[in-house]
Design a protein around this motif. Structure first.
Motif, PDB file in Angstrom:
ATOM      1  N   VAL A  55       0.832  -1.209   0.000  1.00 52.78           N
ATOM      2  CA  VAL A  55       0.000   0.000   0.000  1.00 52.78           C
ATOM      3  C   VAL A  55       0.864   1.255   0.000  1.00 52.78           C
ATOM      4  O   VAL A  55       0.608   2.213  -0.744  1.00 52.78           O
ATOM      5  CB  VAL A  55      -0.963  -0.027   1.204  1.00 52.78           C
ATOM      6  N   ALA A  56       1.928   1.260   0.842  1.00 53.14           N
ATOM      7  CA  ALA A  56       2.782   2.447   0.947  1.00 53.14           C
ATOM      8  C   ALA A  56       3.507   2.727  -0.371  1.00 53.14           C
ATOM      9  O   ALA A  56       3.518   3.873  -0.861  1.00 53.14           O
ATOM     10  CB  ALA A  56       3.784   2.263   2.080  1.00 53.14           C
ATOM     11  N   LEU A  57       4.113   1.727  -0.965  1.00 46.09           N
ATOM     12  CA  LEU A  57       4.837   1.933  -2.221  1.00 46.09           C
ATOM     13  C   LEU A  57       3.878   2.180  -3.380  1.00 46.09           C
ATOM     14  O   LEU A  57       4.206   2.935  -4.308  1.00 46.09           O
ATOM     15  CB  LEU A  57       5.716   0.712  -2.520  1.00 46.09           C
ATOM     16  N   GLY A  58       2.709   1.553  -3.347  1.00 43.29           N
ATOM     17  CA  GLY A  58       1.723   1.809  -4.398  1.00 43.29           C
ATOM     18  C   GLY A  58       1.279   3.256  -4.411  1.00 43.29           C
ATOM     19  O   GLY A  58       1.083   3.866  -5.478  1.00 43.29           O
ATOM     20  N   LEU A  59       1.138   3.824  -3.208  1.00 45.50           N
ATOM     21  CA  LEU A  59       0.705   5.211  -3.113  1.00 45.50           C
ATOM     22  C   LEU A  59       1.826   6.177  -3.490  1.00 45.50           C
ATOM     23  O   LEU A  59       1.595   7.167  -4.199  1.00 45.50           O
ATOM     24  CB  LEU A  59       0.214   5.496  -1.696  1.00 45.50           C
ATOM     25  N   THR A  60       3.061   5.911  -3.036  1.00 47.20           N
ATOM     26  CA  THR A  60       4.156   6.845  -3.269  1.00 47.20           C
ATOM     27  C   THR A  60       4.731   6.750  -4.685  1.00 47.20           C
ATOM     28  O   THR A  60       5.100   7.769  -5.277  1.00 47.20           O
ATOM     29  CB  THR A  60       5.288   6.589  -2.260  1.00 47.20           C
ATOM     30  N   MET A  61       4.798   5.552  -5.227  1.00 47.74           N
ATOM     31  CA  MET A  61       5.455   5.363  -6.524  1.00 47.74           C
ATOM     32  C   MET A  61       4.473   5.299  -7.693  1.00 47.74           C
ATOM     33  O   MET A  61       4.790   5.751  -8.795  1.00 47.74           O
ATOM     34  CB  MET A  61       6.300   4.088  -6.505  1.00 47.74           C
ATOM     35  N   LEU A  62       3.299   4.714  -7.463  1.00 50.42           N
ATOM     36  CA  LEU A  62       2.359   4.500  -8.565  1.00 50.42           C
ATOM     37  C   LEU A  62       1.106   5.362  -8.437  1.00 50.42           C
ATOM     38  O   LEU A  62       0.203   5.239  -9.281  1.00 50.42           O
ATOM     39  CB  LEU A  62       1.962   3.019  -8.625  1.00 50.42           C
ATOM     40  N   ASN A  63       1.046   6.173  -7.390  1.00 49.06           N
ATOM     41  CA  ASN A  63      -0.132   7.014  -7.175  1.00 49.06           C
ATOM     42  C   ASN A  63      -1.412   6.161  -7.107  1.00 49.06           C
ATOM     43  O   ASN A  63      -2.461   6.523  -7.634  1.00 49.06           O
ATOM     44  CB  ASN A  63      -0.261   8.055  -8.294  1.00 49.06           C
ATOM     45  N   LEU A  64      -1.285   5.016  -6.420  1.00 53.32           N
ATOM     46  CA  LEU A  64      -2.373   4.038  -6.355  1.00 53.32           C
ATOM     47  C   LEU A  64      -3.139   4.222  -5.057  1.00 53.32           C
ATOM     48  O   LEU A  64      -2.567   4.180  -3.959  1.00 53.32           O
ATOM     49  CB  LEU A  64      -1.791   2.618  -6.423  1.00 53.32           C
ATOM     50  N   THR A  65      -4.437   4.414  -5.154  1.00 60.58           N
ATOM     51  CA  THR A  65      -5.252   4.614  -3.960  1.00 60.58           C
ATOM     52  C   THR A  65      -5.268   3.350  -3.096  1.00 60.58           C
ATOM     53  O   THR A  65      -5.273   2.230  -3.618  1.00 60.58           O
ATOM     54  CB  THR A  65      -6.700   4.985  -4.345  1.00 60.58           C
ATOM     55  N   PRO A  66      -5.282   3.516  -1.760  1.00 63.38           N
ATOM     56  CA  PRO A  66      -5.343   2.337  -0.877  1.00 63.38           C
ATOM     57  C   PRO A  66      -6.579   1.470  -1.099  1.00 63.38           C
ATOM     58  O   PRO A  66      -6.557   0.275  -0.763  1.00 63.38           O
ATOM     59  CB  PRO A  66      -5.350   2.955   0.527  1.00 63.38           C
ATOM     60  N   TRP A  67      -7.662   2.043  -1.644  1.00 61.77           N
ATOM     61  CA  TRP A  67      -8.843   1.236  -1.946  1.00 61.77           C
ATOM     62  C   TRP A  67      -8.511   0.119  -2.931  1.00 61.77           C
ATOM     63  O   TRP A  67      -9.127  -0.947  -2.919  1.00 61.77           O
ATOM     64  CB  TRP A  67      -9.961   2.104  -2.504  1.00 61.77           C
ATOM     65  N   ILE A  68      -7.528   0.387  -3.795  1.00 59.36           N
ATOM     66  CA  ILE A  68      -7.043  -0.646  -4.722  1.00 59.36           C
ATOM     67  C   ILE A  68      -5.831  -1.360  -4.134  1.00 59.36           C
ATOM     68  O   ILE A  68      -5.647  -2.561  -4.315  1.00 59.36           O
ATOM     69  CB  ILE A  68      -6.689  -0.016  -6.088  1.00 59.36           C
ATOM     70  N   GLY A  69      -5.008  -0.614  -3.398  1.00 55.69           N
ATOM     71  CA  GLY A  69      -3.788  -1.192  -2.841  1.00 55.69           C
ATOM     72  C   GLY A  69      -4.052  -2.293  -1.828  1.00 55.69           C
ATOM     73  O   GLY A  69      -3.327  -3.296  -1.779  1.00 55.69           O
ATOM     74  N   ILE A  70      -5.094  -2.136  -1.002  1.00 59.16           N
ATOM     75  CA  ILE A  70      -5.369  -3.152   0.024  1.00 59.16           C
ATOM     76  C   ILE A  70      -5.797  -4.485  -0.596  1.00 59.16           C
ATOM     77  O   ILE A  70      -5.291  -5.542  -0.185  1.00 59.16           O
ATOM     78  CB  ILE A  70      -6.418  -2.617   1.022  1.00 59.16           C
ATOM     79  N   PRO A  71      -6.720  -4.511  -1.598  1.00 57.04           N
ATOM     80  CA  PRO A  71      -7.004  -5.800  -2.261  1.00 57.04           C
ATOM     81  C   PRO A  71      -5.767  -6.407  -2.931  1.00 57.04           C
ATOM     82  O   PRO A  71      -5.585  -7.637  -2.908  1.00 57.04           O
ATOM     83  CB  PRO A  71      -8.074  -5.442  -3.291  1.00 57.04           C
ATOM     84  N   ILE A  72      -4.906  -5.544  -3.523  1.00 56.90           N
ATOM     85  CA  ILE A  72      -3.671  -6.065  -4.121  1.00 56.90           C
ATOM     86  C   ILE A  72      -2.776  -6.655  -3.028  1.00 56.90           C
ATOM     87  O   ILE A  72      -2.139  -7.701  -3.220  1.00 56.90           O
ATOM     88  CB  ILE A  72      -2.943  -4.952  -4.896  1.00 56.90           C
ATOM     89  N   ALA A  73      -2.743  -5.991  -1.870  1.00 54.39           N
ATOM     90  CA  ALA A  73      -1.962  -6.515  -0.751  1.00 54.39           C
ATOM     91  C   ALA A  73      -2.457  -7.895  -0.325  1.00 54.39           C
ATOM     92  O   ALA A  73      -1.669  -8.782   0.011  1.00 54.39           O
ATOM     93  CB  ALA A  73      -2.035  -5.537   0.430  1.00 54.39           C
ATOM     94  N   ALA A  74      -3.779  -8.073  -0.338  1.00 52.89           N
ATOM     95  CA  ALA A  74      -4.342  -9.380   0.007  1.00 52.89           C
ATOM     96  C   ALA A  74      -3.915 -10.445  -1.002  1.00 52.89           C
ATOM     97  O   ALA A  74      -3.542 -11.567  -0.626  1.00 52.89           O
ATOM     98  CB  ALA A  74      -5.860  -9.294   0.076  1.00 52.89           C
ATOM     99  N   LEU A  75      -3.948 -10.092  -2.298  1.00 53.53           N
ATOM    100  CA  LEU A  75      -3.531 -11.043  -3.331  1.00 53.53           C
ATOM    101  C   LEU A  75      -2.051 -11.385  -3.203  1.00 53.53           C
ATOM    102  O   LEU A  75      -1.662 -12.554  -3.346  1.00 53.53           O
ATOM    103  CB  LEU A  75      -3.823 -10.461  -4.723  1.00 53.53           C
ATOM    104  N   LEU A  76      -1.222 -10.380  -2.932  1.00 55.09           N
ATOM    105  CA  LEU A  76       0.209 -10.643  -2.764  1.00 55.09           C
ATOM    106  C   LEU A  76       0.474 -11.467  -1.505  1.00 55.09           C
ATOM    107  O   LEU A  76       1.391 -12.302  -1.483  1.00 55.09           O
ATOM    108  CB  LEU A  76       0.977  -9.328  -2.707  1.00 55.09           C
ATOM    109  N   GLY A  77      -0.340 -11.245  -0.462  1.00 54.92           N
ATOM    110  CA  GLY A  77      -0.207 -12.067   0.739  1.00 54.92           C
ATOM    111  C   GLY A  77      -0.497 -13.533   0.448  1.00 54.92           C
ATOM    112  O   GLY A  77       0.204 -14.427   0.927  1.00 54.92           O
ATOM    113  N   ALA A  78      -1.542 -13.791  -0.356  1.00 57.34           N
ATOM    114  CA  ALA A  78      -1.867 -15.176  -0.737  1.00 57.34           C
ATOM    115  C   ALA A  78      -0.766 -15.777  -1.597  1.00 57.34           C
ATOM    116  O   ALA A  78      -0.381 -16.943  -1.429  1.00 57.34           O
ATOM    117  CB  ALA A  78      -3.199 -15.206  -1.475  1.00 57.34           C
ATOM    118  N   ALA A  79      -0.219 -14.978  -2.529  1.00 58.47           N
ATOM    119  CA  ALA A  79       0.854 -15.473  -3.402  1.00 58.47           C
ATOM    120  C   ALA A  79       2.112 -15.784  -2.586  1.00 58.47           C
ATOM    121  O   ALA A  79       2.782 -16.800  -2.809  1.00 58.47           O
ATOM    122  CB  ALA A  79       1.160 -14.439  -4.484  1.00 58.47           C
TER     123      ALA A  79
END
Length: 581
Positions: free
Chosen positions: A62-86
């Motif tokens: 979430v932190a790097l998505g917001l700072t580097m990719l300008n990615l909102t946490p609303w999208i970053g948190i689901p991505i974090a869940a997917l990366l956690g599963a991976a």
């Protein structure tokens, strides 16, 4: 549960102190992490010291998505869940080869590795940029209560997942694995697959919790999200409240997080690291006073008090027992004469000891083969080699033409081989119906069909009056019949019964033999190991005698027991000489 969540929302609206409001937000965050730990370690039974790996990965995503990719946490948190599963999948593949404390120590290495990697990449401190223009879009609110409500929403989702898991085939399989892994796999459960699914779901929940935690911290550091205290908090809140239930992490987080945070605020300057002291003291207290956690301790105490509160002298409602259908009442099926199992040259050695030495025999469909032999003759080792507990050194075993040797334990069960054990392997915390239902699920039956098969198997063994009784409170005879029912629930073509009559009195033996006679009348093919000779003579169509791993005799029961070599193997040469005179 809904009432408790609403009450918590009400509490958050009246708290005005910003520190205590932050504390109210942290409780659901750590409860979610505790639920994720419980979903794996609590249900499967493998202790994880490394859930900070998934938590920290989510926070950095979430932190790097917001700072580097300008990615909102609303999208970053689901991505974090997917990366956690991976990440859980990648971690589980090599680590599931380990067991016990080796697994726990291996899991400890992953958050340490990720922490060092973050420092090597120059990510010692990642600050989330402030976006006050659209706070709702970037999860940056001036009102701290909104974070509490969002944390409760995440907790509600995690609770819903935990509830669905606990009350489904998934949860039953995991609890069976935790209580007796060998029995679960022998019942047809693919242990490795279910463990991996649990770890991946657990990693996804921890990743989402870490992603939301980053939005609260605003500054992400390796120590804050990968540190030992993170993994310890996940473990402690679950152990303190009680593992194996979704209530445990809630109880632990609700008590320990406010306590540790309050003491940290009041005494942090005087006693540095007081949070660790709180968690250490909590573990010591729970080990001494309630080893299974507060939930299970209080529930068991309440159950005892409820039982003691029954009115003395009250006439209990009589229990209607469903009698076992005697063999005479079943239209017997004549054996087809077709060979169902053929074993050729089976061998298994342990170092220089040949436990199974070139054993060959066949079993016809619809018959009962009894296996006898002195203690240590290799009977159970042969069973273990047949159904996949042990891998034979050489030889083959064909079930209706299908090779059993080389297959995994759960695969052999799926082919139609049911198994009981010399020492009963039950799931003591589960009721009898769930114990038997594991066998039906292991055979791959759908939910309704599995329940019907389990109830049918319970009726066939005469245990219908004990359907809801916990397995931990059953007698030896009832446990033996329950294990037989679990094997029958998978609708096997071949039953392997290892000393089913062990430890039973004469009347109890007769009851179990009645069940076996009924099964034979139905056409069930059975191989039974037993030391009680009079019982074997009553039930077996043929006898196979094994001594020192080799076949000593094979034939009709009366012929076998009069064989001079059999008498010598059982009673010795001195007894044989007396018989001869």
């Amino acid at each position: 549960m809904a009432v408790l969540l609403l009450a918590y929302i009400g509490l958050s609206t009246v708290v005005t102190n910003s520190y205590y409001q932050l504390m109210l937000t942290l409780v659901p965050v750590w409860a979610v992490l505790g639920l994720s730990w419980n979903l794996f370690s609590g249900y499967v039974g493998l202790t994880s010291f490394g859930h900070a790996a998934f938590f920290g990965l989510g926070a950095y995503t979430v932190a790097l998505g917001l700072t580097m990719l300008n990615l909102t946490p609303w999208i970053g948190i689901p991505i974090a869940a997917l990366l956690g599963a991976a990440a859980a999948l990648l971690i589980g593949l090599p680590t599931f080869r380990l067991r016990g404390h080796y697994f726990a120590l291996a899991m400890l290495a992953y958050p340490l590795l990720m922490s060092y990697l973050a420092q090597y990449l120059g990510l010692q401190e990642v600050s989330l940029p402030m976006r006050r223009d659209a706070p709702a879009a970037w999860l940056q609110f001036s009102d701290p209560r909104i974070y509490t409500w969002l944390g409760l929403g995440l907790l509600a989702l995690a609770l819903a997942i935990s509830m669905v898991v606990e009350n489904s085939r998934f949860g039953l399989s995991l609890m069976a694995i935790r209580q007796n892994e060998l029995a679960a796999e022998a019942a047809g459960i693919n242990v490795r697959m279910w463990k991996m699914r649990a770890l991946m779901l657990s990693g996804a929940m921890a990743g989402a919790a870490g992603g939301f935690y980053a939005c609260i911290l605003l500054v992400v550091t390796p120590e804050a999200v990968f540190g030992m205290l993170v993994s310890a908090q996940a473990l402690v809140v679950a152990l303190f409240g009680g593992v194996g239930t979704y209530w445990g992490p809630l109880i632990g987080a609700a008590i320990l997080i406010p306590l540790s945070e309050t003491l940290h605020a009041e005494l942090g300057e005087i006693i540095p690291g007081i949070q660790g002291v709180v968690y250490g003291a909590a573990i010591i207290l729970i080990m001494l006073l309630a080893p299974e956690g507060l939930f299970w301790s209080l529930r068991d105490r309440w159950s005892r008090r409820s039982a003691e509160a029954l009115v003395p002298g009250a006439i209990p409602v009589p229990i209607q027992k469903l009698p076992v259908m005697p063999a005479e009442a079943v239209a017997p099926k004549a054996p087809s004469g077709r060979t169902l199992l053929e074993v050729r040259g089976l061998c298994k050695s342990f170092g220089g000891l040949k436990a199974v030495d070139d054993v060959s025999f066949s079993v016809k469909e619809g018959t009962i083969l009894g296996i006898i032999g002195p203690n240590g003759a290799g009977k159970t080792s042969m069973f273990n080699a047949l159904n996949g507990v042990l891998r034979p050194d050489r030889g083959e075993a064909l079930l209706d033409g299908q090779q059993l040797v080389g297959r995994k334990l759960h695969e052999i069960c799926r082919l139609g081989v049911g198994r009981t054990f010399q020492v009963v392997r039950s799931f003591p915390r589960l009721p009898l119906l769930d114990n038997v239902l594991v066998g039906a699920y292991g055979a791959g039956l759908a939910d309704e069909e599995a329940v019907a098969a389990a109830r049918e198997a319970i009726a066939r063994t005469g245990l219908s009056h004990l359907t809801d009784a916990p397995a931990g409170g059953l007698t030896n005879k009832e446990l033996r019949l329950m294990e037989l029912a679990r094997a029958l629930a998978g609708r096997p073509r071949l039953l392997l019964l290892d000393e089913t009559l062990a430890g039973l009195g004469r009347e109890e033996c007769d009851a179990v033999l009645d069940v076996l006679h009924g099964l034979r009348a139905e056409g069930m093919t059975t191989i039974i190991i037993e030391h009680t000779m009079h019982a074997m003579l009553r039930v077996a169509d043929e006898l196979l005698v094994i001594d020192r791993g080799r076949v000593l005799s094979h034939g009709m029961p009366r012929e076998v027991v009069e064989d001079r070599m059999v008498i010598e193997a059982y009673l010795g040469k001195k007894w044989l000489a007396q018989c001869s005179t």
